[in-house]
Design a protein around this motif. Structure first.
Motif, short mmCIF file in Angstrom:
data_model
loop_
_atom_site.label_atom_id
_atom_site.label_comp_id
_atom_site.label_asym_id
_atom_site.label_seq_id
_atom_site.Cartn_x
_atom_site.Cartn_y
_atom_site.Cartn_z
N GLU A 154 69.53 87.50 14.18
CA GLU A 154 69.74 88.62 13.27
C GLU A 154 71.15 89.17 13.48
O GLU A 154 71.63 89.22 14.61
CB GLU A 154 68.72 89.74 13.55
CG GLU A 154 67.28 89.29 13.54
CD GLU A 154 66.35 90.35 14.10
OE1 GLU A 154 66.74 91.54 14.10
OE2 GLU A 154 65.24 90.01 14.56
N ALA A 155 71.80 89.56 12.40
CA ALA A 155 73.14 90.14 12.50
C ALA A 155 73.20 91.41 11.66
O ALA A 155 72.72 91.43 10.51
CB ALA A 155 74.20 89.15 12.03
N ARG A 199 74.33 90.21 21.46
CA ARG A 199 75.78 90.26 21.68
C ARG A 199 76.34 91.31 20.74
O ARG A 199 76.15 91.23 19.52
CB ARG A 199 76.41 88.90 21.41
CG ARG A 199 76.09 87.87 22.47
CD ARG A 199 76.97 86.64 22.35
NE ARG A 199 76.65 85.68 23.38
CZ ARG A 199 77.26 84.52 23.53
NH1 ARG A 199 78.27 84.18 22.72
NH2 ARG A 199 76.92 83.68 24.49
N ALA A 200 77.02 92.28 21.32
CA ALA A 200 77.59 93.37 20.53
C ALA A 200 79.10 93.34 20.63
O ALA A 200 79.65 93.04 21.71
CB ALA A 200 77.05 94.71 21.00
N GLN A 201 79.77 93.65 19.54
CA GLN A 201 81.22 93.58 19.49
C GLN A 201 81.76 94.73 18.65
O GLN A 201 81.27 94.98 17.54
CB GLN A 201 81.65 92.25 18.85
CG GLN A 201 83.11 92.13 18.49
CD GLN A 201 83.97 91.83 19.71
OE1 GLN A 201 83.56 91.11 20.60
NE2 GLN A 201 85.17 92.38 19.75
N VAL A 202 82.74 95.46 19.18
CA VAL A 202 83.42 96.48 18.38
C VAL A 202 84.33 95.77 17.39
O VAL A 202 85.12 94.90 17.78
CB VAL A 202 84.24 97.43 19.27
CG1 VAL A 202 85.05 98.40 18.42
CG2 VAL A 202 83.32 98.20 20.22
N VAL A 203 84.20 96.10 16.12
CA VAL A 203 85.02 95.46 15.08
C VAL A 203 85.83 96.52 14.35
O VAL A 203 85.43 97.68 14.27
CB VAL A 203 84.13 94.69 14.07
CG1 VAL A 203 83.47 93.48 14.75
CG2 VAL A 203 83.06 95.59 13.46
N ASP A 213 83.51 86.20 10.74
CA ASP A 213 84.28 85.57 11.81
C ASP A 213 83.58 85.74 13.16
O ASP A 213 83.54 84.81 13.97
CB ASP A 213 85.68 86.17 11.88
CG ASP A 213 86.55 85.49 12.94
OD1 ASP A 213 86.74 84.27 12.83
OD2 ASP A 213 87.03 86.19 13.85
N GLN A 214 82.98 86.92 13.41
CA GLN A 214 82.26 87.14 14.65
C GLN A 214 81.02 86.27 14.74
O GLN A 214 80.67 85.77 15.81
CB GLN A 214 81.87 88.62 14.78
CG GLN A 214 83.03 89.55 15.05
CD GLN A 214 83.80 89.15 16.29
OE1 GLN A 214 83.22 88.85 17.33
NE2 GLN A 214 85.12 89.16 16.20
N VAL A 219 77.78 82.01 17.02
CA VAL A 219 76.54 81.35 16.63
C VAL A 219 76.80 79.88 16.29
O VAL A 219 77.77 79.55 15.61
CB VAL A 219 75.92 82.06 15.41
CG1 VAL A 219 74.61 81.37 14.99
CG2 VAL A 219 75.65 83.53 15.72
N LYS A 220 75.92 79.02 16.78
CA LYS A 220 76.04 77.59 16.52
C LYS A 220 75.71 77.26 15.06
O LYS A 220 74.85 77.90 14.46
CB LYS A 220 75.09 76.81 17.43
CG LYS A 220 75.41 76.93 18.91
CD LYS A 220 74.37 76.18 19.73
CE LYS A 220 74.65 76.30 21.22
NZ LYS A 220 73.63 75.63 22.04
N TYR A 221 76.41 76.27 14.52
CA TYR A 221 76.12 75.80 13.17
C TYR A 221 74.67 75.33 13.08
O TYR A 221 74.13 74.76 14.03
CB TYR A 221 77.04 74.65 12.79
CG TYR A 221 78.46 75.05 12.45
CD1 TYR A 221 78.92 76.33 12.70
CD2 TYR A 221 79.33 74.16 11.85
CE1 TYR A 221 80.22 76.71 12.40
CE2 TYR A 221 80.64 74.52 11.54
CZ TYR A 221 81.08 75.80 11.82
OH TYR A 221 82.36 76.17 11.51
#
Length: 260
Positions: A154-155, A199-203, A213-214, A219-221
């Protein structure tokens, strides 16, 4: 064990849940084998050990020395190679305990406090804290991608920050009239349902280029990726992943399709 010392052994973390309290953490990381397996899972969450030098996955584990031999580059490597722990004589149990303490200290932790907790000098504790904070700043311990064929992820993104009316007057005046999200930090999260890890990322923004892009980096294809119907996800995702969306204006859950 064979004559050359190459073995395959059971996961030492399988019979104990990950520690939730300080007492559980002390017990958990007191076992060297369990501590080693925990560090191994942190570095290679999908269980596929790869050489940090050549990225080859064909290797053998030597239990007596707790290292791997890579058949591709013909070199040995330990779990510390190419990490913040490399070239450090500090044992894994202290590193893992330091990770746990820093991650669970809501108000932070000083080098003096960490040194007393681990039984090391203040300078050693300072060295460990600096390295751990550096890797936390980079938002990842390694570049291993999550997901894979048959895995569901989930994203989604969210805006983190205080309410404008509760700010100090000077800060409030500086953001008034600039939109509701000017004082917010944008955080994108990706959940691997199989690993139960986020996995969390400040964008910097929520544009299509930034958010996708993140996902491409993490994430694997071939993975199955669920998102909401935001325009940032409406083009390009289908070429790399099995992509399905949920329209939050209609429902938050549609079968297995839902996000955090």
């Amino acid at each position: 064990m064979c004559s050359c010392g190459i073995v395959f052994y059971m996961d030492a973390t399988s019979h104990l849940p990950e520690p939730k309290t300080l007492q559980e953490a002390v017990v958990y990381f007191s076992d060297p084998d369990r501590c080693f397996e925990y560090a191994k899972k942190m570095r290679w969450p999908d269980g596929n050990v790869v050489c940090p030098r050549c990225s080859a996955a064909k290797n053998s584990f030597i239990k007596t020395r707790k290292l791997w031999f890579c058949y591709a580059c013909k070199r040995q490597f330990t779990i510390k190679v190419k990490t913040i722990m490399e070239d450090s004589p500090i044992t894994l149990d202290k590193w893992m305990m330091a990770f746990w303490l820093l991650a669970n200290a809501k108000n932070g932790i000083s080098s003096h406090e960490l040194g007393r907790a681990l039984g090391v000098t203040q300078t050693t504790a300072w060295f460990m804290l600096q390295r751990i904070r550096e890797v936390m700043k980079k938002h990842t311990f390694d570049t291993t991608k999550i997901g894979g064929e048959g895995n569901e992820l989930e994203a989604d993104e969210t805006f983190v920050g205080g309410v404008t009316k509760n700010m100090h007057k000077g800060r409030r005046l500086s953001v008034e009239g600039k939109g509701p999200y000017q004082n917010k930090t944008i955080v994108q999260g990706i959940l691997d349902r199989n690993l139960r890890k986020v996995r969390a990322q400040v964008v910097p923004n929520v544009t299509r280029e930034t958010l996708q892009d993140q996902i491409l980096k993490n994430v694997k294809y071939g993975s199955t990726v669920y998102t909401d119907n935001a325009v940032a996800y409406d083009n390009g995702m289908q070429r790399r992943f099995i992509h399905d969306v949920v329209n939050k204006t209609e429902t938050y859950v549609r079968g297995r399709v839902h996000v955090m």
